[in-house]
Design a protein around this motif. Structure first.
Motif, PDB file in Angstrom:
ATOM      1  N   THR A  48     -10.249  -0.544  -4.057  1.00  0.00           N
ATOM      2  CA  THR A  48     -11.295  -1.647  -3.068  1.00  0.00           C
ATOM      3  C   THR A  48     -12.812  -2.355  -3.526  1.00  0.00           C
ATOM      4  O   THR A  48     -13.596  -1.353  -4.540  1.00  0.00           O
ATOM      5  CB  THR A  48     -11.474  -0.563  -1.490  1.00  0.00           C
ATOM      6  OG1 THR A  48     -12.248   0.131  -2.095  1.00  0.00           O
ATOM      7  CG2 THR A  48     -10.632  -0.545  -0.617  1.00  0.00           C
TER       8      THR A  48
ATOM      9  N   TRP B 179       0.666  -1.539  -0.175  1.00  0.00           N
ATOM     10  CA  TRP B 179      -0.074  -0.291   0.183  1.00  0.00           C
ATOM     11  C   TRP B 179       1.198   1.273   0.107  1.00  0.00           C
ATOM     12  O   TRP B 179       0.411   2.390  -0.675  1.00  0.00           O
ATOM     13  CB  TRP B 179      -0.933  -0.120   1.229  1.00  0.00           C
ATOM     14  CG  TRP B 179      -2.005  -1.408   1.582  1.00  0.00           C
ATOM     15  CD1 TRP B 179      -2.312  -1.847   1.977  1.00  0.00           C
ATOM     16  CD2 TRP B 179      -3.212  -0.449   0.755  1.00  0.00           C
ATOM     17  NE1 TRP B 179      -3.203  -2.627   1.041  1.00  0.00           N
ATOM     18  CE2 TRP B 179      -4.284  -2.177   1.102  1.00  0.00           C
ATOM     19  CE3 TRP B 179      -3.773   0.659  -0.094  1.00  0.00           C
ATOM     20  CZ2 TRP B 179      -5.220  -1.842  -0.199  1.00  0.00           C
ATOM     21  CZ3 TRP B 179      -4.714   0.713  -0.579  1.00  0.00           C
ATOM     22  CH2 TRP B 179      -5.648  -0.351  -0.256  1.00  0.00           C
TER      23      TRP B 179
ATOM     24  N   LYS C 162     -16.415  -4.260  -2.384  1.00  0.00           N
ATOM     25  CA  LYS C 162     -17.622  -4.719  -1.623  1.00  0.00           C
ATOM     26  C   LYS C 162     -18.373  -5.923  -2.256  1.00  0.00           C
ATOM     27  O   LYS C 162     -18.934  -5.438  -3.166  1.00  0.00           O
ATOM     28  CB  LYS C 162     -18.013  -4.081  -0.801  1.00  0.00           C
ATOM     29  CG  LYS C 162     -19.088  -4.590   1.150  1.00  0.00           C
ATOM     30  CD  LYS C 162     -19.597  -3.235   1.690  1.00  0.00           C
ATOM     31  CE  LYS C 162     -19.961  -3.459   2.832  1.00  0.00           C
ATOM     32  NZ  LYS C 162     -20.542  -2.248   3.216  1.00  0.00           N
TER      33      LYS C 162
ATOM     34  N   THR D 193     -18.161  -8.207   2.392  1.00  0.00           N
ATOM     35  CA  THR D 193     -16.380  -8.380   2.568  1.00  0.00           C
ATOM     36  C   THR D 193     -15.907  -7.525   1.974  1.00  0.00           C
ATOM     37  O   THR D 193     -16.336  -7.420   0.713  1.00  0.00           O
ATOM     38  CB  THR D 193     -15.841  -9.547   3.133  1.00  0.00           C
ATOM     39  OG1 THR D 193     -16.820  -9.982   4.156  1.00  0.00           O
ATOM     40  CG2 THR D 193     -14.509  -9.150   3.416  1.00  0.00           C
ATOM     41  N   THR D 194     -15.360  -6.312   2.446  1.00  0.00           N
ATOM     42  CA  THR D 194     -14.827  -5.329   1.553  1.00  0.00           C
ATOM     43  C   THR D 194     -13.585  -6.150   1.651  1.00  0.00           C
ATOM     44  O   THR D 194     -12.384  -6.760   2.271  1.00  0.00           O
ATOM     45  CB  THR D 194     -14.553  -4.917   2.462  1.00  0.00           C
ATOM     46  OG1 THR D 194     -15.415  -3.086   2.709  1.00  0.00           O
ATOM     47  CG2 THR D 194     -13.275  -3.182   1.417  1.00  0.00           C
ATOM     48  N   TYR D 195     -12.958  -5.824  -0.020  1.00  0.00           N
ATOM     49  CA  TYR D 195     -11.323  -6.216  -0.150  1.00  0.00           C
ATOM     50  C   TYR D 195     -10.996  -5.153  -1.153  1.00  0.00           C
ATOM     51  O   TYR D 195     -11.570  -4.231  -1.563  1.00  0.00           O
ATOM     52  CB  TYR D 195     -11.295  -7.843  -1.618  1.00  0.00           C
ATOM     53  CG  TYR D 195     -12.238  -8.753  -1.188  1.00  0.00           C
ATOM     54  CD1 TYR D 195     -11.639 -10.091  -0.943  1.00  0.00           C
ATOM     55  CD2 TYR D 195     -13.973  -8.854  -0.993  1.00  0.00           C
ATOM     56  CE1 TYR D 195     -12.208 -11.003  -0.832  1.00  0.00           C
ATOM     57  CE2 TYR D 195     -14.405  -9.846  -0.445  1.00  0.00           C
ATOM     58  CZ  TYR D 195     -13.621 -10.809  -0.055  1.00  0.00           C
ATOM     59  OH  TYR D 195     -14.699 -11.872   0.258  1.00  0.00           O
ATOM     60  N   ARG D 196      -9.315  -5.385  -1.242  1.00  0.00           N
ATOM     61  CA  ARG D 196      -8.139  -4.652  -1.938  1.00  0.00           C
ATOM     62  C   ARG D 196      -8.506  -5.108  -3.506  1.00  0.00           C
ATOM     63  O   ARG D 196      -8.241  -7.008  -3.004  1.00  0.00           O
ATOM     64  CB  ARG D 196      -7.599  -4.152  -1.445  1.00  0.00           C
ATOM     65  CG  ARG D 196      -6.125  -5.162  -0.816  1.00  0.00           C
ATOM     66  CD  ARG D 196      -5.719  -4.697  -0.359  1.00  0.00           C
ATOM     67  NE  ARG D 196      -4.726  -5.554  -0.559  1.00  0.00           N
ATOM     68  CZ  ARG D 196      -3.488  -6.215   0.343  1.00  0.00           C
ATOM     69  NH1 ARG D 196      -5.143  -7.234   2.164  1.00  0.00           N
ATOM     70  NH2 ARG D 196      -2.686  -7.541   0.664  1.00  0.00           N
TER      71      ARG D 196
ATOM     72  N   PRO E  63      -9.161 -10.169   1.202  1.00  0.00           N
ATOM     73  CA  PRO E  63      -9.804  -9.244   2.146  1.00  0.00           C
ATOM     74  C   PRO E  63      -8.826  -8.660   3.014  1.00  0.00           C
ATOM     75  O   PRO E  63      -8.244  -8.835   3.375  1.00  0.00           O
ATOM     76  CB  PRO E  63     -10.658 -10.218   2.535  1.00  0.00           C
ATOM     77  CG  PRO E  63     -10.110 -11.863   2.680  1.00  0.00           C
ATOM     78  CD  PRO E  63      -9.157 -11.590   1.715  1.00  0.00           C
ATOM     79  N   GLY E  64     -10.199  -7.276   3.502  1.00  0.00           N
ATOM     80  CA  GLY E  64      -9.093  -6.667   4.382  1.00  0.00           C
ATOM     81  C   GLY E  64      -7.639  -5.572   3.984  1.00  0.00           C
ATOM     82  O   GLY E  64      -7.119  -5.937   3.007  1.00  0.00           O
ATOM     83  N   ASP E  65      -6.135  -6.144   5.017  1.00  0.00           N
ATOM     84  CA  ASP E  65      -5.408  -6.191   5.018  1.00  0.00           C
ATOM     85  C   ASP E  65      -4.809  -7.862   5.633  1.00  0.00           C
ATOM     86  O   ASP E  65      -3.640  -7.392   5.330  1.00  0.00           O
ATOM     87  CB  ASP E  65      -5.306  -5.619   6.310  1.00  0.00           C
ATOM     88  CG  ASP E  65      -5.067  -3.963   6.385  1.00  0.00           C
ATOM     89  OD1 ASP E  65      -5.606  -4.311   5.306  1.00  0.00           O
ATOM     90  OD2 ASP E  65      -5.873  -3.259   7.505  1.00  0.00           O
ATOM     91  N   ALA E  66      -5.400  -8.770   4.909  1.00  0.00           N
ATOM     92  CA  ALA E  66      -4.538  -9.702   4.163  1.00  0.00           C
ATOM     93  C   ALA E  66      -3.265  -9.676   3.477  1.00  0.00           C
ATOM     94  O   ALA E  66      -3.357  -8.934   2.289  1.00  0.00           O
ATOM     95  CB  ALA E  66      -5.387 -11.008   3.995  1.00  0.00           C
TER      96      ALA E  66
END
Length: 632
Positions: free
Chosen positions: A351, A28, A353, A334-337, A305-308
């Protein structure tokens, strides 16, 4: 969409992704640093200059409230009136508009020393009119020609302009059920309109190039690449400040040449992402990511997903220009990047969702339609839409008649919203203008939109579930202009859809159809909505408890409910940028509120009620209404 990519889904660790040789940063922080490098200041300066010129444009426009009018008379009497005696300032009474009548309009125009920065002395000068009636134009009593309904026309004032010179312009408007007035007239030098269109396209190309330069590695972002990009910006800015149209066109040609040289300098094998990424067809467990490149290449999407730290990859090795990749399985709500990649170039992280599940919390959608006018208007509305933090975007159609028009008027203004919010389009009549074979196949629409076609067999009319609610999108042009024949495949599918489990068990049922059943205001000849839809669609809305139907086509906002407390709510939201409609035609009991302004609808959906707000281009709320959940 035809030729949907075969999706390959495999898991890989982030450390493995870093070893694939993609040009851009992987974390990021690294991506953000890359985004802030280099080109933004040049482009921002150019965009600011363009905004200044657009804001000043009204100075050269003869507004409707500057004209005087009167009825009757002859060409000899009123084509060159000596005084304002007997002429009334401002617009005729609304109760006259829409009648068949003849009205004369008059205005006195003074030649300025310059238009924008363009010198007028000795140049040909004219007025560029917009009107929606048959009209004949006179300049100082001399007949300069006639224009038919709906035309935009340029009429010459003088072959050699002298600053300070004054002209009396008279227009004989033959009202045939339309507004009967001059919408506006703008002082123009020959070639100004073409230059403006070319400049807008160059600015769009610079925006795309700016984003793509951020995706290159330091080694690829060479000094010649930077120098050519800056030249493309600087010479375009100089074109805006040129003293003549010819000089402006020459400078713009040099700017476009610099941009073409940049393309050659960076290498023919490195793609440019010219559209997207953008999101389509969102479900609880899957979503489609699309983007377009200028040359055919492979398709890759990385997501997590998220900060995975563990990334998944989906894609295809097939070389295409329009890329379509289905991501899944996803976890609902669920929010994904995610980031996309083609030909060794990888996008910044965005992102997305997944759609909410059946027991999902509240959500928001925004609805707009008919972005047929200046893209800057719709882009401003898109910025206001983003402030509503929507989960879904619906458009009521007329996004363009060709690939190029849709790109400039819809995809470019929507580009920032579409990277994170899934969107759908209810196709309109403008889209079908690009159907020369009249076979009802719009290739660019099918290529650029990925609508769910499993149940209907068509991406032109379809349905999907979002949370606890059912969304039904119709094609009002499939079987004729605003028609829904009982024997048509679409009507049969719609009946099946409305009686199916997904619709009958839904909390709310939303419908979207470009042509409205009822419409009160319109410019041009008589129009009050679609009689075929009133006959065939409205009974279905009432019988199957459709909560709300959104339409476009009429370029304003209208809404009402019929039957008043229990029936479906009719909303027209067609004010994204097209020339506004405001001539009254018919008083429908189904319509309670009308508002003629550029706008969109912000729709908050909760278990208790739906709240709709009409928001104008200044961010002001001009209408609010609530529909309670009847829980039948």
């Amino acid at each position: 969409m035809r030729g949907v990519l075969t999706v390959l889904l495999l898991a890989m660790l982030s450390t493995q992704a870093q070893e694939t040789g993609w040009a851009t940063a992987r974390t990021w922080d690294e991506v953000r640093s890359a985004e802030e490098a280099g080109t933004d200041a040049w482009l921002a300066s150019l965009t600011e200059n363009l905004s200044r010129v657009q804001a000043a444009k009204d100075r050269w426009r003869v507004r409707p409230d500057q004209w005087r009018y009167r009825f009757g008379g002859t060409d000899e009497d009123w084509s060159f009136p000596a005084t304002d005696d007997g002429w009334t300032l401002n617009t005729p009474e609304k109760d006259w508009q829409g009648d068949e009548a003849v009205v004369w309009w008059r205005v006195e125009v003074e030649v300025p020393a310059s238009i924008h920065n363009l010198q007028v002395q000795g140049e040909p000068l004219g007025l560029y009119f917009h009107f929606k009636e048959n009209m004949r134009v006179y300049v100082n009593g001399e007949d300069r020609g006639r224009s038919n309904r709906w035309d935009n026309r340029y009429f010459r004032l003088t072959e050699s302009a002298v600053p300070g010179e004054r002209f009396v312009v008279s227009c004989c408007v033959e009202g045939e059920g339309g507004p009967g007035r001059v919408e506006w007239a703008e002082l123009r030098l020959p070639g100004m309109e073409r230059f403006g269109e070319d400049f807008e396209r160059h600015l769009n190309a610079l925006c795309v190039t700016s984003e793509n330069l951020k995706l290159l590695s330091d080694a690829q972002r060479t000094p010649p690449v930077r120098r050519l990009y800056r030249a493309a910006c600087d010479q375009a800015r100089e074109a805006m400040d040129a003293a003549s149209v010819a000089g402006a066109q020459a400078l713009l040609a040099r700017a476009r040449g610099a941009l073409a040289g940049l393309r050659d300098e960076r290498g023919s094998g490195i793609p440019v992402i010219i559209k997207g990424p953008y999101l389509q067809d969102v479900r609880r467990e899957a979503i489609t990511v699309m983007w377009e490149t200028d040359i055919p290449c492979d398709s890759h999407v990385w997501f997590a997903p998220g900060d995975a730290t563990s990334l998944q990859e989906a894609g295809d090795a097939q070389s295409v220009t329009v890329h379509e990749v289905r991501l899944g399985p996803l976890v609902p709500e669920t929010t994904y990047r995610y980031a996309v990649g083609s030909g060794g170039v990888r996008s910044p992280w965005h992102t997305l969702k997944a759609a909410p599940g059946k027991g999902a919390p509240d959500y928001t959608l925004v609805v707009a339609g008919d972005p047929a006018g200046p893209p800057a208007i719709f882009e401003g509305l898109c910025g206001l839409m983003a402030e509503c933090k929507p989960d879904l975007i619906l458009n009521t159609g007329d996004i363009g008649g060709t690939y190029r028009e849709a790109t400039e008027k819809y995809f470019m203004p929507m580009r920032r919203l579409m990277t994170t919010i899934p969107s759908y389009v209810a196709i309109g009549d403008h889209e079908y203008y690009g159907d020369p074979e009249e076979d009802r196949v719009i290739q660019w629409f099918e290529a650029l939109c990925a609508h769910p076609a499993k149940d209907s067999g068509s991406e032109y009319y379809f349905a999907f579930t979002f949370g606890q609610d059912r969304y039904i999108i119709l094609d009002a042009m499939r079987d004729g202009f605003g028609e829904l024949p009982l024997e048509s495949e679409q009507y049969k599918w719609l009946v099946k859809e409305l009686t199916g489990v997904a619709a009958t068990e839904a909390r709310y049922r939303f419908m979207f159809c470009h042509r409205p059943p009822y419409s009160e205001n319109w410019e041009g000849s008589y129009y009050d909505g679609e009689p075929d839809l009133r006959e065939h669609l409205v009974p279905l809305l009432e019988a199957h408890n459709v909560t709300m139907i959104f339409s476009g086509n009429t370029h304003e906002y209208e809404r009402g409910r019929w039957p008043r407390d229990t029936g479906p709510v009719y909303v027209i939201t067609g004010g994204a940028s097209g020339i506004l409609d405001h001539t009254f035609k018919k008083d429908w009991p189904q319509i309670e509120v009308t508002h003629s302004d550029f706008h969109f609808c912000d729709v908050d959906v909760t278990d208790d009620a739906i709240t709709v707000r009409g928001i104008d281009r200044n961010g002001a709320v001009f209408d609010t209404f609530t529909v309670e959940n009847r829980r039948e």
